[in-house]
Design a protein around this motif. Structure first.
Motif, PDB file in Angstrom:
ATOM      1  N   GLY A  36      47.370  -3.255 -59.331  1.00  0.00           N
ATOM      2  CA  GLY A  36      47.813  -4.734 -60.022  1.00  0.00           C
ATOM      3  C   GLY A  36      47.680  -4.841 -61.060  1.00  0.00           C
ATOM      4  O   GLY A  36      47.567  -3.535 -62.117  1.00  0.00           O
ATOM      5  N   PRO A  37      48.382  -6.164 -62.088  1.00  0.00           N
ATOM      6  CA  PRO A  37      48.672  -5.960 -63.618  1.00  0.00           C
ATOM      7  C   PRO A  37      47.358  -6.295 -64.100  1.00  0.00           C
ATOM      8  O   PRO A  37      46.864  -5.718 -65.201  1.00  0.00           O
ATOM      9  N   LYS A  38      46.293  -6.592 -63.233  1.00  0.00           N
ATOM     10  CA  LYS A  38      44.927  -7.049 -63.818  1.00  0.00           C
ATOM     11  C   LYS A  38      43.833  -6.247 -63.270  1.00  0.00           C
ATOM     12  O   LYS A  38      43.352  -5.225 -63.923  1.00  0.00           O
ATOM     13  N   TYR A  39      43.787  -5.775 -62.152  1.00  0.00           N
ATOM     14  CA  TYR A  39      42.868  -4.761 -61.254  1.00  0.00           C
ATOM     15  C   TYR A  39      43.694  -3.920 -60.604  1.00  0.00           C
ATOM     16  O   TYR A  39      44.520  -4.225 -59.442  1.00  0.00           O
ATOM     17  N   ASP A  40      43.242  -3.045 -60.211  1.00  0.00           N
ATOM     18  CA  ASP A  40      43.080  -2.312 -59.453  1.00  0.00           C
ATOM     19  C   ASP A  40      42.073  -2.017 -58.229  1.00  0.00           C
ATOM     20  O   ASP A  40      40.749  -2.446 -58.412  1.00  0.00           O
ATOM     21  N   ALA A  41      42.509  -1.308 -56.991  1.00  0.00           N
ATOM     22  CA  ALA A  41      41.235  -1.892 -55.767  1.00  0.00           C
ATOM     23  C   ALA A  41      41.399  -0.111 -55.118  1.00  0.00           C
ATOM     24  O   ALA A  41      42.049  -0.007 -54.365  1.00  0.00           O
ATOM     25  N   LEU A  42      40.061  -0.373 -54.394  1.00  0.00           N
ATOM     26  CA  LEU A  42      40.028   0.644 -52.999  1.00  0.00           C
ATOM     27  C   LEU A  42      39.960  -0.489 -52.363  1.00  0.00           C
ATOM     28  O   LEU A  42      38.580  -1.169 -52.699  1.00  0.00           O
ATOM     29  N   VAL A  43      40.256  -0.665 -51.303  1.00  0.00           N
ATOM     30  CA  VAL A  43      39.957  -1.722 -49.972  1.00  0.00           C
ATOM     31  C   VAL A  43      40.127  -1.070 -48.581  1.00  0.00           C
ATOM     32  O   VAL A  43      40.895  -0.265 -48.733  1.00  0.00           O
ATOM     33  N   ARG A  44      38.344  -1.830 -47.878  1.00  0.00           N
ATOM     34  CA  ARG A  44      38.683  -1.326 -46.393  1.00  0.00           C
ATOM     35  C   ARG A  44      37.910  -1.973 -46.209  1.00  0.00           C
ATOM     36  O   ARG A  44      37.833  -3.126 -46.102  1.00  0.00           O
ATOM     37  N   GLU A  96      39.375   6.711 -60.365  1.00  0.00           N
ATOM     38  CA  GLU A  96      38.176   7.234 -60.422  1.00  0.00           C
ATOM     39  C   GLU A  96      36.726   6.507 -60.812  1.00  0.00           C
ATOM     40  O   GLU A  96      35.670   6.964 -59.694  1.00  0.00           O
ATOM     41  N   ARG A  97      36.909   6.185 -61.256  1.00  0.00           N
ATOM     42  CA  ARG A  97      35.256   5.085 -61.547  1.00  0.00           C
ATOM     43  C   ARG A  97      35.494   4.178 -60.805  1.00  0.00           C
ATOM     44  O   ARG A  97      34.080   3.990 -59.586  1.00  0.00           O
ATOM     45  N   LEU A  98      36.358   3.877 -59.882  1.00  0.00           N
ATOM     46  CA  LEU A  98      36.268   2.763 -58.717  1.00  0.00           C
ATOM     47  C   LEU A  98      36.134   3.831 -57.991  1.00  0.00           C
ATOM     48  O   LEU A  98      34.554   3.302 -56.418  1.00  0.00           O
ATOM     49  N   ALA A  99      36.344   4.642 -57.303  1.00  0.00           N
ATOM     50  CA  ALA A  99      35.657   5.642 -56.267  1.00  0.00           C
ATOM     51  C   ALA A  99      34.639   6.045 -56.562  1.00  0.00           C
ATOM     52  O   ALA A  99      33.715   6.151 -55.412  1.00  0.00           O
ATOM     53  N   GLU A 100      33.678   6.449 -57.910  1.00  0.00           N
ATOM     54  CA  GLU A 100      32.374   6.415 -58.440  1.00  0.00           C
ATOM     55  C   GLU A 100      31.754   5.369 -57.240  1.00  0.00           C
ATOM     56  O   GLU A 100      30.101   5.940 -56.696  1.00  0.00           O
ATOM     57  N   MET A 101      31.493   4.041 -57.743  1.00  0.00           N
ATOM     58  CA  MET A 101      31.195   2.703 -57.285  1.00  0.00           C
ATOM     59  C   MET A 101      31.400   3.023 -55.135  1.00  0.00           C
ATOM     60  O   MET A 101      30.216   2.462 -54.793  1.00  0.00           O
ATOM     61  N   ALA A 102      32.351   2.995 -55.327  1.00  0.00           N
ATOM     62  CA  ALA A 102      32.796   3.215 -53.567  1.00  0.00           C
ATOM     63  C   ALA A 102      31.863   4.425 -52.784  1.00  0.00           C
ATOM     64  O   ALA A 102      31.241   3.926 -51.712  1.00  0.00           O
ATOM     65  N   ALA A 130      33.412   9.733 -50.337  1.00  0.00           N
ATOM     66  CA  ALA A 130      32.617   9.744 -49.643  1.00  0.00           C
ATOM     67  C   ALA A 130      32.570   9.756 -48.009  1.00  0.00           C
ATOM     68  O   ALA A 130      32.384   9.165 -47.213  1.00  0.00           O
ATOM     69  N   GLY A 131      33.985  10.360 -47.220  1.00  0.00           N
ATOM     70  CA  GLY A 131      34.473  10.477 -46.294  1.00  0.00           C
ATOM     71  C   GLY A 131      34.855   9.641 -44.680  1.00  0.00           C
ATOM     72  O   GLY A 131      35.073   9.357 -44.262  1.00  0.00           O
ATOM     73  N   GLN A 132      35.122   8.134 -46.631  1.00  0.00           N
ATOM     74  CA  GLN A 132      36.195   7.475 -45.523  1.00  0.00           C
ATOM     75  C   GLN A 132      37.136   7.093 -46.467  1.00  0.00           C
ATOM     76  O   GLN A 132      37.068   7.081 -47.611  1.00  0.00           O
ATOM     77  N   VAL A 133      38.068   6.316 -45.328  1.00  0.00           N
ATOM     78  CA  VAL A 133      39.116   5.916 -46.302  1.00  0.00           C
ATOM     79  C   VAL A 133      39.610   4.802 -46.359  1.00  0.00           C
ATOM     80  O   VAL A 133      38.936   3.516 -45.274  1.00  0.00           O
ATOM     81  N   TRP A 134      40.259   4.934 -47.670  1.00  0.00           N
ATOM     82  CA  TRP A 134      40.213   3.687 -48.215  1.00  0.00           C
ATOM     83  C   TRP A 134      41.679   3.099 -48.954  1.00  0.00           C
ATOM     84  O   TRP A 134      42.531   4.351 -49.140  1.00  0.00           O
ATOM     85  N   ASP A 138      48.674  -4.004 -51.886  1.00  0.00           N
ATOM     86  CA  ASP A 138      48.562  -2.663 -51.142  1.00  0.00           C
ATOM     87  C   ASP A 138      50.055  -1.806 -51.631  1.00  0.00           C
ATOM     88  O   ASP A 138      51.494  -1.136 -51.905  1.00  0.00           O
ATOM     89  N   THR A 139      49.405  -0.119 -51.964  1.00  0.00           N
ATOM     90  CA  THR A 139      50.625   0.662 -52.580  1.00  0.00           C
ATOM     91  C   THR A 139      51.083   1.609 -51.435  1.00  0.00           C
ATOM     92  O   THR A 139      52.260   2.407 -51.058  1.00  0.00           O
ATOM     93  N   GLY A 140      50.152   1.181 -49.920  1.00  0.00           N
ATOM     94  CA  GLY A 140      50.441   2.392 -48.591  1.00  0.00           C
ATOM     95  C   GLY A 140      49.820   3.560 -49.292  1.00  0.00           C
ATOM     96  O   GLY A 140      50.211   4.179 -48.235  1.00  0.00           O
ATOM     97  N   LYS A 141      48.741   3.843 -50.101  1.00  0.00           N
ATOM     98  CA  LYS A 141      48.936   4.913 -50.566  1.00  0.00           C
ATOM     99  C   LYS A 141      47.260   4.863 -49.902  1.00  0.00           C
ATOM    100  O   LYS A 141      46.082   3.683 -49.760  1.00  0.00           O
ATOM    101  N   THR A 142      46.161   6.084 -49.507  1.00  0.00           N
ATOM    102  CA  THR A 142      44.999   5.605 -49.072  1.00  0.00           C
ATOM    103  C   THR A 142      43.629   7.143 -49.920  1.00  0.00           C
ATOM    104  O   THR A 142      45.049   7.854 -50.926  1.00  0.00           O
ATOM    105  N   GLN A 143      43.214   7.010 -50.706  1.00  0.00           N
ATOM    106  CA  GLN A 143      41.709   8.267 -51.077  1.00  0.00           C
ATOM    107  C   GLN A 143      40.602   7.805 -49.892  1.00  0.00           C
ATOM    108  O   GLN A 143      40.316   6.743 -49.686  1.00  0.00           O
TER     109      GLN A 143
END
Length: 175
Positions: free
Chosen positions: A136-144, A160-166, A127-131, A119-124
């Motif tokens: 990480g060394p292999k994957y980055d992630a958006l978590v809710r 950007e692509r992760l946010a597109e999917m989310a 579509a109106g929802q906070v993630w 967890d980076t402590g940052k949020t994004q």
């Protein structure tokens, strides 16, 4: 006499090698290899999605409105592993993006599906929802976490692509 036997052994090796080369050539000619074929075949995940939506104790999410250039490659629902839903895609820029949901405790579930992202402590806001943003060394992630389940959109793709999917995730809970 020994020299003659040595020449016969070498000649036998070359004869065997010739037979092997001919057999390999014949196999190459008869095994189809299409250089124009798509290397990844898209999976139809509709049946598994309906099954997961009926079985899961939370709203199961799947993307709606993504282009045809997103290809589903992985789909699974495992009730015995915290009602874990996984739907993986190959993005248009050939990066992996997955949607993972489970009722498992987030502190265990998120590092598992992100291959030890932190967890980076940052949020994004998407579509109106906070993630939460994890890196990480292999994957980055958006978590809710919502509705009794943790949702993780993770992969090798950019945020950007992760946010597109989310942003495309919707629930069509079955009756």
């Amino acid at each position: 006499m020994a020299a003659k036997r040595g020449r016969q052994t070498v000649r036998g090796m070359f004869q065997s090698l010739g037979v092997i080369m001919v057999a390999a050539g014949v196999m190459y000619l008869f095994i189809p290899h299409d250089e124009d074929a798509e290397p990844v075949k898209a999976k139809d995940y509709r049946v598994e999605l309906v099954t997961a939506q009926r079985a899961a104790p939370y709203p199961v999410l799947a993307p709606e409105g993504l282009g045809d250039d997103w290809k589903a490659t992985v789909v699974s629902y495992k009730r015995e592993q915290g009602n874990a839903w996984q739907l993986g895609f190959l993005s248009p820029d050939t990066q992996y993006v997955s949607v993972n949901q489970a009722t498992t405790e987030p502190g265990k579930f998120v590092p598992k599906v992100t291959h030890q992202a932190k967890d980076t402590g940052k949020t994004q806001t998407v579509a109106g929802q906070v993630w939460q943003r994890w890196e990480g060394p292999k994957y980055d992630a958006l978590v809710r976490t919502e509705g009794g389940a943790t949702t993780v959109v993770a992969g090798t793709a950019s945020f950007e692509r992760l946010a597109e999917m989310a942003g495309a995730l919707r629930s069509q809970q079955s009756a």
